[in-house]
Design an enzyme around this catalytic site. Sequence first.
Site, PDB file in Angstrom:
ATOM      1  N   SER A 163     -92.957  83.391 -25.581  1.00 36.14           N
ATOM      2  CA  SER A 163     -94.231  82.808 -25.964  1.00 36.14           C
ATOM      3  C   SER A 163     -94.391  82.888 -27.468  1.00 36.14           C
ATOM      4  O   SER A 163     -93.854  83.782 -28.112  1.00 36.14           O
ATOM      5  CB  SER A 163     -95.367  83.580 -25.307  1.00 36.14           C
ATOM      6  OG  SER A 163     -95.335  84.910 -25.789  1.00 36.14           O
ATOM      7  N   LYS A 164     -95.160  81.939 -27.973  1.00 36.64           N
ATOM      8  CA  LYS A 164     -95.273  81.862 -29.425  1.00 36.64           C
ATOM      9  C   LYS A 164     -96.004  83.057 -30.035  1.00 36.64           C
ATOM     10  O   LYS A 164     -95.846  83.334 -31.203  1.00 36.64           O
ATOM     11  CB  LYS A 164     -95.919  80.551 -29.844  1.00 36.64           C
ATOM     12  CG  LYS A 164     -97.280  80.304 -29.278  1.00 36.64           C
ATOM     13  CD  LYS A 164     -97.731  78.894 -29.607  1.00 36.64           C
ATOM     14  CE  LYS A 164     -99.072  78.626 -28.971  1.00 36.64           C
ATOM     15  NZ  LYS A 164     -99.506  77.250 -29.122  1.00 36.64           N
ATOM     16  N   ARG A 165     -96.769  83.736 -29.239  1.00 38.18           N
ATOM     17  CA  ARG A 165     -97.451  84.930 -29.763  1.00 38.18           C
ATOM     18  C   ARG A 165     -96.450  86.021 -30.110  1.00 38.18           C
ATOM     19  O   ARG A 165     -96.708  86.879 -30.935  1.00 38.18           O
ATOM     20  CB  ARG A 165     -98.433  85.489 -28.725  1.00 38.18           C
ATOM     21  CG  ARG A 165     -99.607  84.585 -28.499  1.00 38.18           C
ATOM     22  CD  ARG A 165    -100.828  85.070 -29.247  1.00 38.18           C
ATOM     23  NE  ARG A 165    -101.696  83.922 -29.488  1.00 38.18           N
ATOM     24  CZ  ARG A 165    -102.936  83.992 -29.926  1.00 38.18           C
ATOM     25  NH1 ARG A 165    -103.462  85.141 -30.189  1.00 38.18           N
ATOM     26  NH2 ARG A 165    -103.639  82.928 -30.132  1.00 38.18           N
TER      27      ARG A 165
END
Length: 490
Positions: free
Chosen positions: A263-265
Amino acid sequence: MVRDGTMTASSRPVRVRIAPSPTGDPHVGTAYIALFNYVFAKQQGGKFILRIEDTDQSRARADSEQMIFDALRWVGLSWDEGPDVGGPFGPYRQSERKAIYAEHAQLLIERGKAYRCFCTGERLAEVRAAKIAAKDSFLGYDRHCRAVERAESDARAAAGEAHVVRLIVPDGQVVVRDRLRGEVTFDLAQIDDQVLLKSDGMPTYHLANVVDDHLMEITHVIRAEEWISSTPKHVLLYQAFGWDEPAWHHMPLLRNNDKSKISKRKNPVSINYYRDAGILPHALLNFLGLMGWSFGDDREKFTLAEMVDAFTWDRISLGGPVFALDKLTWLNEKYIHELSNEQLADALIAWRLRKDYLAQLVPLVRQRIKRLDDFVPATTYFFAGDLDYADVAAELAVPDVAPADVAKGLLGYVDRIEAREGWDHAGLEAEARAWCEALGWKAKHAFMLLRLVVTGRKASPPLFETMAVLGKELTRRRLRQAAELIGKRA
Ligand code: GLU
Protein backbone atom coordinates in the site's frame (compact mmCIF):
# COMPACT_ATOMS: atom_id res chain seq x y z
CA MET A 1 -20.83 -11.36 -32.02
CA VAL A 2 -21.18 -14.29 -29.65
CA ARG A 3 -18.62 -16.99 -30.03
CA ASP A 4 -18.83 -20.45 -28.51
CA GLY A 5 -15.70 -22.02 -27.12
CA THR A 6 -14.93 -25.45 -28.38
CA MET A 7 -11.23 -26.02 -27.74
CA THR A 8 -9.72 -26.38 -24.30
CA ALA A 9 -7.27 -23.81 -22.99
CA SER A 10 -4.32 -26.14 -23.35
CA SER A 11 -4.89 -26.96 -27.03
CA ARG A 12 -5.08 -23.34 -28.17
CA PRO A 13 -2.20 -20.96 -28.88
CA VAL A 14 -1.28 -19.17 -25.68
CA ARG A 15 -2.87 -15.75 -25.29
CA VAL A 16 -2.56 -13.91 -22.00
CA ARG A 17 -3.46 -10.42 -20.92
CA ILE A 18 -3.24 -7.77 -18.30
CA ALA A 19 -6.34 -5.72 -17.79
CA PRO A 20 -5.49 -2.66 -15.71
CA SER A 21 -8.07 -0.05 -14.80
CA PRO A 22 -6.84 3.48 -15.48
CA THR A 23 -7.58 4.85 -12.05
CA GLY A 24 -4.37 6.48 -10.88
CA ASP A 25 -0.63 6.15 -11.07
CA PRO A 26 0.80 3.08 -12.79
CA HIS A 27 1.12 0.53 -10.00
CA VAL A 28 4.11 -1.76 -9.39
CA GLY A 29 1.59 -4.57 -9.01
CA THR A 30 0.61 -4.03 -12.65
CA ALA A 31 4.26 -4.38 -13.74
CA TYR A 32 4.62 -7.48 -11.56
CA ILE A 33 1.59 -9.22 -13.08
CA ALA A 34 2.53 -7.97 -16.55
CA LEU A 35 5.98 -9.52 -16.13
CA PHE A 36 4.63 -13.00 -15.42
CA ASN A 37 2.13 -12.78 -18.28
CA TYR A 38 4.85 -11.54 -20.63
CA VAL A 39 7.35 -14.20 -19.61
CA PHE A 40 4.84 -17.01 -20.01
CA ALA A 41 3.64 -15.70 -23.39
CA LYS A 42 7.19 -15.35 -24.73
CA GLN A 43 8.20 -18.77 -23.51
CA GLN A 44 5.18 -20.37 -25.13
CA GLY A 45 5.46 -18.43 -28.37
CA GLY A 46 2.12 -16.84 -27.48
CA LYS A 47 0.69 -13.36 -27.41
CA PHE A 48 0.61 -10.82 -24.59
CA ILE A 49 -2.35 -8.46 -24.68
CA LEU A 50 -3.01 -5.18 -22.91
CA ARG A 51 -6.67 -4.40 -22.32
CA ILE A 52 -7.86 -1.26 -20.57
CA GLU A 53 -10.75 -1.90 -18.18
CA ASP A 54 -12.28 1.54 -18.00
CA THR A 55 -15.97 0.85 -17.57
CA ASP A 56 -16.04 2.45 -14.14
CA GLN A 57 -16.00 6.00 -15.45
CA SER A 58 -16.29 7.49 -12.00
CA ARG A 59 -12.84 6.16 -11.13
CA ALA A 60 -11.15 6.63 -14.51
CA ARG A 61 -8.43 9.30 -14.76
CA ALA A 62 -7.65 10.88 -18.09
CA ASP A 63 -3.86 10.69 -17.89
CA SER A 64 -3.77 7.28 -16.29
CA GLU A 65 -4.00 5.16 -19.43
CA GLN A 66 -1.04 6.91 -21.06
CA MET A 67 0.94 6.55 -17.83
CA ILE A 68 0.31 2.79 -17.87
CA PHE A 69 1.62 2.56 -21.44
CA ASP A 70 4.67 4.71 -20.64
CA ALA A 71 5.51 2.94 -17.41
CA LEU A 72 5.29 -0.55 -18.90
CA ARG A 73 7.40 0.50 -21.86
CA TRP A 74 9.95 2.11 -19.54
CA VAL A 75 10.24 -1.10 -17.60
CA GLY A 76 10.75 -2.99 -20.85
CA LEU A 77 7.54 -4.97 -21.29
CA SER A 78 5.81 -4.50 -24.61
CA TRP A 79 2.51 -5.98 -25.72
CA ASP A 80 1.45 -7.59 -28.98
CA GLU A 81 -2.08 -6.23 -28.97
CA GLY A 82 -3.57 -3.26 -27.17
CA PRO A 83 -5.45 0.02 -27.51
CA ASP A 84 -2.44 1.87 -28.86
CA VAL A 85 -0.99 -0.85 -31.09
CA GLY A 86 -4.24 -2.41 -32.30
CA GLY A 87 -4.71 -6.08 -33.11
CA PRO A 88 -7.30 -8.48 -34.50
CA PHE A 89 -9.46 -8.66 -31.36
CA GLY A 90 -10.05 -4.94 -30.75
CA PRO A 91 -11.20 -2.60 -29.54
CA TYR A 92 -8.99 -3.14 -26.48
CA ARG A 93 -10.62 -0.46 -24.37
CA GLN A 94 -13.76 -1.64 -22.61
CA SER A 95 -15.50 1.72 -22.88
CA GLU A 96 -15.52 1.13 -26.66
CA ARG A 97 -17.16 -2.30 -26.33
CA LYS A 98 -20.39 -1.36 -24.59
CA ALA A 99 -22.67 -2.87 -27.23
CA ILE A 100 -20.89 -6.23 -26.94
CA TYR A 101 -21.64 -6.47 -23.22
CA ALA A 102 -25.30 -5.51 -23.62
CA GLU A 103 -25.66 -8.15 -26.31
CA HIS A 104 -24.14 -10.78 -24.04
CA ALA A 105 -26.30 -9.80 -21.07
CA GLN A 106 -29.33 -10.16 -23.33
CA LEU A 107 -28.15 -13.59 -24.42
CA LEU A 108 -28.04 -14.72 -20.79
CA ILE A 109 -31.55 -13.40 -20.21
CA GLU A 110 -32.73 -15.38 -23.20
CA ARG A 111 -31.06 -18.52 -21.94
CA GLY A 112 -32.68 -18.12 -18.53
CA LYS A 113 -29.34 -17.55 -16.85
CA ALA A 114 -29.89 -13.90 -15.96
CA TYR A 115 -32.83 -11.60 -15.24
CA ARG A 116 -33.72 -7.96 -15.14
CA CYS A 117 -34.01 -6.49 -11.68
CA PHE A 118 -36.21 -3.44 -11.29
CA CYS A 119 -35.68 -2.92 -7.58
CA THR A 120 -35.03 0.65 -6.58
CA GLY A 121 -32.10 1.78 -4.47
CA GLU A 122 -34.52 2.37 -1.58
CA ARG A 123 -35.86 -1.16 -1.72
CA LEU A 124 -32.35 -2.61 -1.77
CA ALA A 125 -31.41 -0.50 1.24
CA GLU A 126 -34.54 -1.64 3.12
CA VAL A 127 -33.86 -5.30 2.37
CA ARG A 128 -30.32 -4.92 3.59
CA ALA A 129 -31.34 -3.09 6.76
CA ALA A 130 -33.92 -5.79 7.52
CA LYS A 131 -31.29 -8.49 7.03
CA ILE A 132 -28.88 -6.70 9.33
CA ALA A 133 -31.63 -6.36 11.96
CA ALA A 134 -32.41 -10.09 11.63
CA LYS A 135 -28.68 -10.89 11.92
CA ASP A 136 -28.82 -12.69 8.59
CA SER A 137 -25.32 -13.87 7.64
CA PHE A 138 -25.99 -13.20 3.95
CA LEU A 139 -26.61 -9.53 3.24
CA GLY A 140 -26.94 -9.81 -0.53
CA TYR A 141 -29.96 -9.21 -2.73
CA ASP A 142 -33.10 -11.18 -1.84
CA ARG A 143 -33.67 -12.25 -5.48
CA HIS A 144 -37.06 -10.58 -5.53
CA CYS A 145 -37.09 -9.95 -9.30
CA ARG A 146 -36.22 -13.52 -10.20
CA ALA A 147 -39.99 -14.05 -9.94
CA VAL A 148 -40.87 -11.44 -12.56
CA GLU A 149 -42.18 -13.27 -15.65
CA ARG A 150 -40.21 -12.81 -18.86
CA ALA A 151 -43.13 -11.20 -20.71
CA GLU A 152 -43.62 -8.68 -17.92
CA SER A 153 -39.89 -8.04 -17.68
CA ASP A 154 -39.67 -7.42 -21.43
CA ALA A 155 -42.64 -5.07 -21.34
CA ARG A 156 -41.28 -3.07 -18.41
CA ALA A 157 -37.87 -2.78 -20.05
CA ALA A 158 -39.49 -1.76 -23.36
CA ALA A 159 -41.45 0.91 -21.49
CA GLY A 160 -38.15 2.33 -20.28
CA GLU A 161 -38.28 1.26 -16.63
CA ALA A 162 -34.86 1.48 -15.01
CA HIS A 163 -33.26 -1.88 -14.29
CA VAL A 164 -30.04 -3.80 -13.92
CA VAL A 165 -29.34 -7.31 -15.20
CA ARG A 166 -28.38 -9.91 -12.61
CA LEU A 167 -26.86 -13.36 -12.92
CA ILE A 168 -28.89 -16.26 -11.54
CA VAL A 169 -26.51 -17.80 -9.05
CA PRO A 170 -27.57 -21.43 -8.66
CA ASP A 171 -27.57 -23.36 -5.40
CA GLY A 172 -24.68 -25.56 -4.43
CA GLN A 173 -20.98 -25.00 -4.81
CA VAL A 174 -18.57 -23.88 -7.45
CA VAL A 175 -15.01 -25.07 -7.82
CA VAL A 176 -12.24 -22.85 -9.05
CA ARG A 177 -9.41 -24.95 -10.46
CA ASP A 178 -6.44 -22.74 -9.87
CA ARG A 179 -3.22 -24.01 -11.39
CA LEU A 180 -1.19 -22.62 -8.50
CA ARG A 181 -3.54 -23.31 -5.62
CA GLY A 182 -5.39 -26.44 -6.62
CA GLU A 183 -9.14 -26.66 -6.28
CA VAL A 184 -10.81 -23.94 -4.27
CA THR A 185 -14.46 -24.59 -3.46
CA PHE A 186 -16.91 -21.74 -2.89
CA ASP A 187 -20.32 -22.06 -1.32
CA LEU A 188 -22.85 -20.38 -3.63
CA ALA A 189 -25.17 -19.54 -0.76
CA GLN A 190 -22.72 -16.73 0.02
CA ILE A 191 -22.65 -15.35 -3.51
CA ASP A 192 -24.99 -12.58 -4.53
CA ASP A 193 -27.00 -12.60 -7.77
CA GLN A 194 -24.27 -10.52 -9.30
CA VAL A 195 -25.18 -7.40 -11.25
CA LEU A 196 -23.85 -7.84 -14.79
CA LEU A 197 -25.21 -4.75 -16.47
CA LYS A 198 -25.82 -1.55 -14.55
CA SER A 199 -28.85 0.69 -15.02
CA ASP A 200 -26.81 3.03 -17.22
CA GLY A 201 -26.10 0.14 -19.58
CA MET A 202 -22.46 -0.16 -18.49
CA PRO A 203 -21.24 -3.65 -17.64
CA THR A 204 -19.77 -4.54 -14.28
CA TYR A 205 -16.18 -5.74 -14.09
CA HIS A 206 -17.32 -9.37 -13.95
CA LEU A 207 -19.34 -9.40 -17.16
CA ALA A 208 -16.91 -7.30 -19.18
CA ASN A 209 -13.88 -9.23 -17.98
CA VAL A 210 -15.31 -12.65 -18.81
CA VAL A 211 -16.82 -11.64 -22.15
CA ASP A 212 -13.56 -10.03 -23.22
CA ASP A 213 -11.36 -12.86 -22.06
CA HIS A 214 -13.52 -15.21 -24.08
CA LEU A 215 -13.78 -13.08 -27.22
CA MET A 216 -10.08 -12.24 -27.08
CA GLU A 217 -9.38 -15.98 -26.82
CA ILE A 218 -7.43 -15.67 -23.61
CA THR A 219 -6.14 -19.10 -22.63
CA HIS A 220 -4.52 -18.36 -19.27
CA VAL A 221 -5.67 -15.78 -16.76
CA ILE A 222 -2.64 -14.79 -14.70
CA ARG A 223 -3.68 -12.17 -12.18
CA ALA A 224 -3.22 -11.16 -8.57
CA GLU A 225 -4.58 -13.20 -5.69
CA GLU A 226 -6.98 -10.42 -4.74
CA TRP A 227 -9.22 -11.40 -7.67
CA ILE A 228 -9.70 -14.98 -6.54
CA SER A 229 -12.90 -14.09 -4.70
CA SER A 230 -14.33 -12.87 -8.02
CA THR A 231 -13.37 -16.05 -9.83
CA PRO A 232 -16.37 -18.18 -8.71
CA LYS A 233 -18.61 -15.59 -10.36
CA HIS A 234 -16.47 -15.78 -13.46
CA VAL A 235 -16.65 -19.57 -13.51
CA LEU A 236 -20.46 -19.32 -13.21
CA LEU A 237 -20.49 -16.90 -16.12
CA TYR A 238 -18.42 -19.26 -18.28
CA GLN A 239 -20.86 -22.01 -17.41
CA ALA A 240 -23.88 -19.83 -18.14
CA PHE A 241 -22.50 -18.93 -21.57
CA GLY A 242 -21.41 -22.51 -22.23
CA TRP A 243 -17.80 -21.47 -22.79
CA ASP A 244 -14.54 -23.14 -21.76
CA GLU A 245 -12.77 -21.51 -18.87
CA PRO A 246 -9.24 -20.21 -19.19
CA ALA A 247 -6.58 -21.74 -16.95
CA TRP A 248 -6.59 -19.74 -13.72
CA HIS A 249 -3.39 -18.60 -12.02
CA HIS A 250 -3.71 -16.30 -9.03
CA MET A 251 -0.30 -14.88 -8.19
CA PRO A 252 0.71 -14.08 -4.62
CA LEU A 253 0.17 -10.46 -3.69
CA LEU A 254 3.08 -8.13 -3.14
CA ARG A 255 3.33 -7.19 0.51
CA ASN A 256 4.66 -4.45 2.74
CA ASN A 257 7.36 -5.30 5.26
CA ASP A 258 4.70 -6.06 7.85
CA LYS A 259 3.12 -8.57 5.40
CA SER A 260 0.03 -6.47 4.76
CA LYS A 261 -0.99 -6.01 1.12
CA ILE A 262 1.33 -3.50 -0.52
CA SER A 263 0.00 0.00 0.00
CA LYS A 264 1.12 3.49 -0.72
CA ARG A 265 1.08 4.41 2.95
CA LYS A 266 3.90 1.97 3.57
CA ASN A 267 5.70 1.67 0.24
CA PRO A 268 5.95 3.72 -2.89
CA VAL A 269 3.66 1.86 -5.30
CA SER A 270 3.90 3.94 -8.44
CA ILE A 271 6.27 2.63 -11.11
CA ASN A 272 7.12 6.27 -11.77
CA TYR A 273 8.55 6.60 -8.28
CA TYR A 274 11.13 3.93 -9.02
CA ARG A 275 12.02 5.61 -12.30
CA ASP A 276 12.42 9.01 -10.60
CA ALA A 277 14.34 7.55 -7.66
CA GLY A 278 17.00 6.22 -10.00
CA ILE A 279 16.14 2.54 -10.21
CA LEU A 280 17.17 0.97 -13.50
CA PRO A 281 14.30 -0.70 -15.36
CA HIS A 282 16.21 -3.99 -15.60
CA ALA A 283 16.76 -4.03 -11.88
CA LEU A 284 13.08 -3.40 -11.21
CA LEU A 285 12.03 -6.20 -13.56
CA ASN A 286 14.54 -8.59 -12.04
CA PHE A 287 13.30 -7.68 -8.58
CA LEU A 288 9.66 -8.22 -9.58
CA GLY A 289 10.67 -11.57 -11.05
CA LEU A 290 12.10 -12.55 -7.67
CA MET A 291 8.80 -11.70 -6.04
CA GLY A 292 6.93 -14.95 -5.91
CA TRP A 293 9.28 -16.90 -8.17
CA SER A 294 12.75 -18.34 -7.86
CA PHE A 295 15.22 -19.06 -10.60
CA GLY A 296 15.90 -22.48 -9.21
CA ASP A 297 19.60 -22.35 -8.42
CA ASP A 298 19.69 -19.59 -5.79
CA ARG A 299 20.40 -17.13 -8.52
CA GLU A 300 18.96 -13.74 -7.70
CA LYS A 301 20.22 -11.71 -10.60
CA PHE A 302 18.85 -12.66 -14.00
CA THR A 303 17.79 -10.97 -17.20
CA LEU A 304 14.34 -11.00 -18.70
CA ALA A 305 15.53 -13.37 -21.45
CA GLU A 306 16.96 -15.75 -18.83
CA MET A 307 13.69 -15.67 -16.95
CA VAL A 308 11.77 -16.47 -20.15
CA ASP A 309 14.01 -19.52 -20.68
CA ALA A 310 13.92 -20.77 -17.12
CA PHE A 311 10.33 -19.98 -16.14
CA THR A 312 8.17 -22.75 -14.68
CA TRP A 313 5.00 -22.45 -12.61
CA ASP A 314 6.22 -24.91 -10.02
CA ARG A 315 8.74 -22.43 -8.67
CA ILE A 316 6.08 -19.87 -7.81
CA SER A 317 5.86 -19.67 -4.05
CA LEU A 318 2.54 -18.61 -2.65
CA GLY A 319 3.75 -17.08 0.63
CA GLY A 320 3.32 -13.32 0.18
CA PRO A 321 6.53 -11.85 -1.25
CA VAL A 322 7.74 -8.78 0.63
CA PHE A 323 8.53 -5.79 -1.50
CA ALA A 324 11.76 -4.89 0.27
CA LEU A 325 13.28 -1.67 -0.97
CA ASP A 326 16.74 -2.51 0.36
CA LYS A 327 16.77 -5.65 -1.74
CA LEU A 328 15.80 -3.67 -4.81
CA THR A 329 18.60 -1.17 -4.10
CA TRP A 330 21.04 -4.05 -3.65
CA LEU A 331 20.11 -5.43 -7.07
CA ASN A 332 20.17 -1.98 -8.63
CA GLU A 333 23.72 -1.47 -7.37
CA LYS A 334 24.79 -4.67 -9.07
CA TYR A 335 23.27 -3.52 -12.35
CA ILE A 336 24.88 -0.10 -12.04
CA HIS A 337 28.31 -1.61 -11.46
CA GLU A 338 27.92 -3.73 -14.55
CA LEU A 339 27.23 -0.80 -16.86
CA SER A 340 30.11 0.59 -18.88
CA ASN A 341 31.06 4.18 -18.09
CA GLU A 342 29.31 5.31 -21.20
CA GLN A 343 26.15 3.37 -20.44
CA LEU A 344 26.06 4.77 -16.93
CA ALA A 345 26.53 8.29 -18.25
CA ASP A 346 23.64 7.66 -20.64
CA ALA A 347 21.50 6.31 -17.81
CA LEU A 348 22.17 9.44 -15.76
CA ILE A 349 21.29 11.68 -18.67
CA ALA A 350 18.05 9.78 -19.29
CA TRP A 351 17.21 10.00 -15.59
CA ARG A 352 17.52 13.65 -14.53
CA LEU A 353 20.42 15.17 -16.42
CA ARG A 354 18.22 15.77 -19.41
CA LYS A 355 18.10 19.18 -20.99
CA ASP A 356 14.35 19.44 -20.56
CA TYR A 357 14.69 18.91 -16.82
CA LEU A 358 17.57 21.39 -16.46
CA ALA A 359 15.53 23.88 -18.47
CA GLN A 360 12.80 23.70 -15.82
CA LEU A 361 15.30 24.32 -13.02
CA VAL A 362 16.99 27.30 -14.63
CA PRO A 363 14.15 29.80 -14.20
CA LEU A 364 13.77 28.74 -10.57
CA VAL A 365 17.38 29.30 -9.55
CA ARG A 366 18.81 31.84 -11.99
CA GLN A 367 18.35 34.74 -9.57
CA ARG A 368 20.05 32.77 -6.84
CA ILE A 369 23.36 32.03 -8.55
CA LYS A 370 26.33 34.28 -9.21
CA ARG A 371 28.52 31.81 -11.04
CA LEU A 372 27.72 28.67 -12.96
CA ASP A 373 29.34 26.63 -10.26
CA ASP A 374 26.65 27.76 -7.83
CA PHE A 375 24.09 25.82 -9.82
CA VAL A 376 24.81 22.36 -8.52
CA PRO A 377 24.88 23.29 -4.80
CA ALA A 378 21.70 25.34 -5.30
CA THR A 379 19.78 22.43 -6.79
CA THR A 380 20.91 19.29 -4.97
CA TYR A 381 17.41 18.45 -3.75
CA PHE A 382 16.19 18.30 -7.32
CA PHE A 383 18.56 15.40 -7.89
CA ALA A 384 18.14 13.54 -4.63
CA GLY A 385 15.63 10.81 -3.86
CA ASP A 386 15.08 10.73 -0.11
CA LEU A 387 16.42 13.71 1.86
CA ASP A 388 18.41 13.61 5.04
CA TYR A 389 16.60 15.85 7.53
CA ALA A 390 19.21 15.60 10.30
CA ASP A 391 20.13 19.30 10.14
CA VAL A 392 16.56 20.56 10.15
CA ALA A 393 14.86 17.87 12.26
CA ALA A 394 13.99 20.24 15.10
CA GLU A 395 12.33 22.63 12.69
CA LEU A 396 10.01 20.04 11.17
CA ALA A 397 7.20 21.27 13.36
CA VAL A 398 4.22 23.59 13.59
CA PRO A 399 3.98 25.84 16.69
CA ASP A 400 1.54 24.49 19.29
CA VAL A 401 0.74 21.36 17.27
CA ALA A 402 1.67 17.94 18.63
CA PRO A 403 4.11 16.00 16.42
CA ALA A 404 1.54 13.23 15.85
CA ASP A 405 -0.87 15.84 14.48
CA VAL A 406 1.82 17.41 12.32
CA ALA A 407 2.51 13.97 10.87
CA LYS A 408 -1.20 13.38 10.25
CA GLY A 409 -1.52 16.83 8.74
CA LEU A 410 1.26 16.17 6.25
CA LEU A 411 -0.42 12.94 5.17
CA GLY A 412 -3.64 14.90 4.75
CA TYR A 413 -1.86 17.15 2.27
CA VAL A 414 -0.62 14.07 0.40
CA ASP A 415 -4.19 12.79 0.17
CA ARG A 416 -5.35 16.10 -1.22
CA ILE A 417 -2.71 16.37 -3.90
CA GLU A 418 -3.20 12.74 -4.86
CA ALA A 419 -6.91 13.24 -5.35
CA ARG A 420 -6.24 15.99 -7.90
CA GLU A 421 -5.76 15.31 -11.54
CA GLY A 422 -2.65 16.98 -12.93
CA TRP A 423 0.41 18.37 -11.15
CA ASP A 424 0.76 22.12 -11.52
CA HIS A 425 1.98 24.75 -9.10
CA ALA A 426 -1.29 26.70 -8.99
CA GLY A 427 -3.22 23.57 -8.04
CA LEU A 428 -0.64 22.53 -5.45
CA GLU A 429 -0.84 25.97 -3.89
CA ALA A 430 -4.64 26.15 -3.88
CA GLU A 431 -4.71 22.74 -2.23
CA ALA A 432 -2.14 23.84 0.36
CA ARG A 433 -4.12 26.96 1.25
CA ALA A 434 -7.36 25.00 1.69
CA TRP A 435 -5.45 22.36 3.65
CA CYS A 436 -3.84 24.65 6.24
CA GLU A 437 -7.02 26.61 6.63
CA ALA A 438 -8.93 23.40 7.36
CA LEU A 439 -6.31 22.46 9.94
CA GLY A 440 -6.25 25.93 11.45
CA TRP A 441 -2.52 26.23 10.81
CA LYS A 442 -1.05 29.58 9.81
CA ALA A 443 -0.01 29.54 6.15
CA LYS A 444 3.40 30.92 7.13
CA HIS A 445 4.06 27.92 9.38
CA ALA A 446 2.49 25.32 7.14
CA PHE A 447 4.37 26.50 4.07
CA MET A 448 7.68 26.58 5.94
CA LEU A 449 7.05 23.01 7.00
CA LEU A 450 6.35 22.00 3.40
CA ARG A 451 9.46 23.83 2.23
CA LEU A 452 11.66 22.04 4.76
CA VAL A 453 10.15 18.69 3.86
CA VAL A 454 10.42 19.12 0.12
CA THR A 455 13.82 20.82 -0.10
CA GLY A 456 15.47 20.14 3.25
CA ARG A 457 16.17 23.90 3.42
CA LYS A 458 14.65 27.00 4.91
CA ALA A 459 15.17 29.04 1.77
CA SER A 460 14.31 27.81 -1.69
CA PRO A 461 12.81 29.03 -4.96
CA PRO A 462 9.01 29.46 -4.88
CA LEU A 463 7.70 26.43 -3.03
CA PHE A 464 4.93 25.23 -5.29
CA GLU A 465 6.92 25.71 -8.46
CA THR A 466 9.65 23.70 -6.84
CA MET A 467 7.20 20.90 -6.07
CA ALA A 468 5.79 21.06 -9.58
CA VAL A 469 9.25 20.59 -11.12
CA LEU A 470 10.45 18.02 -8.60
CA GLY A 471 7.46 15.93 -9.59
CA LYS A 472 4.67 14.08 -7.93
CA GLU A 473 6.61 10.98 -6.98
CA LEU A 474 9.52 12.50 -5.10
CA THR A 475 7.36 15.18 -3.51
CA ARG A 476 4.91 12.63 -2.14
CA ARG A 477 7.69 10.37 -0.99
CA ARG A 478 9.35 13.19 0.98
CA LEU A 479 6.06 14.20 2.56
CA ARG A 480 5.45 10.61 3.65
CA GLN A 481 9.01 10.11 4.87
CA ALA A 482 8.88 13.33 6.88
CA ALA A 483 5.49 12.39 8.33
CA GLU A 484 6.97 9.09 9.46
CA LEU A 485 9.98 10.78 11.01
CA ILE A 486 7.85 13.35 12.84
CA GLY A 487 5.34 10.68 13.87
CA LYS A 488 8.12 8.74 15.58
CA ARG A 489 8.78 11.72 17.82
CA ALA A 490 5.27 11.60 19.11
N1 GLU B 1 -9.43 -4.57 -14.09
C1 GLU B 1 -8.85 -5.48 -13.16
C2 GLU B 1 -7.65 -4.79 -12.55
O1 GLU B 1 -7.72 -3.61 -12.42
C3 GLU B 1 -8.48 -6.76 -13.88
C4 GLU B 1 -8.34 -7.97 -13.01
C5 GLU B 1 -8.13 -9.18 -13.88
O2 GLU B 1 -6.98 -9.38 -14.32
O3 GLU B 1 -9.07 -9.89 -14.15
O4 GLU B 1 -6.63 -5.31 -12.22
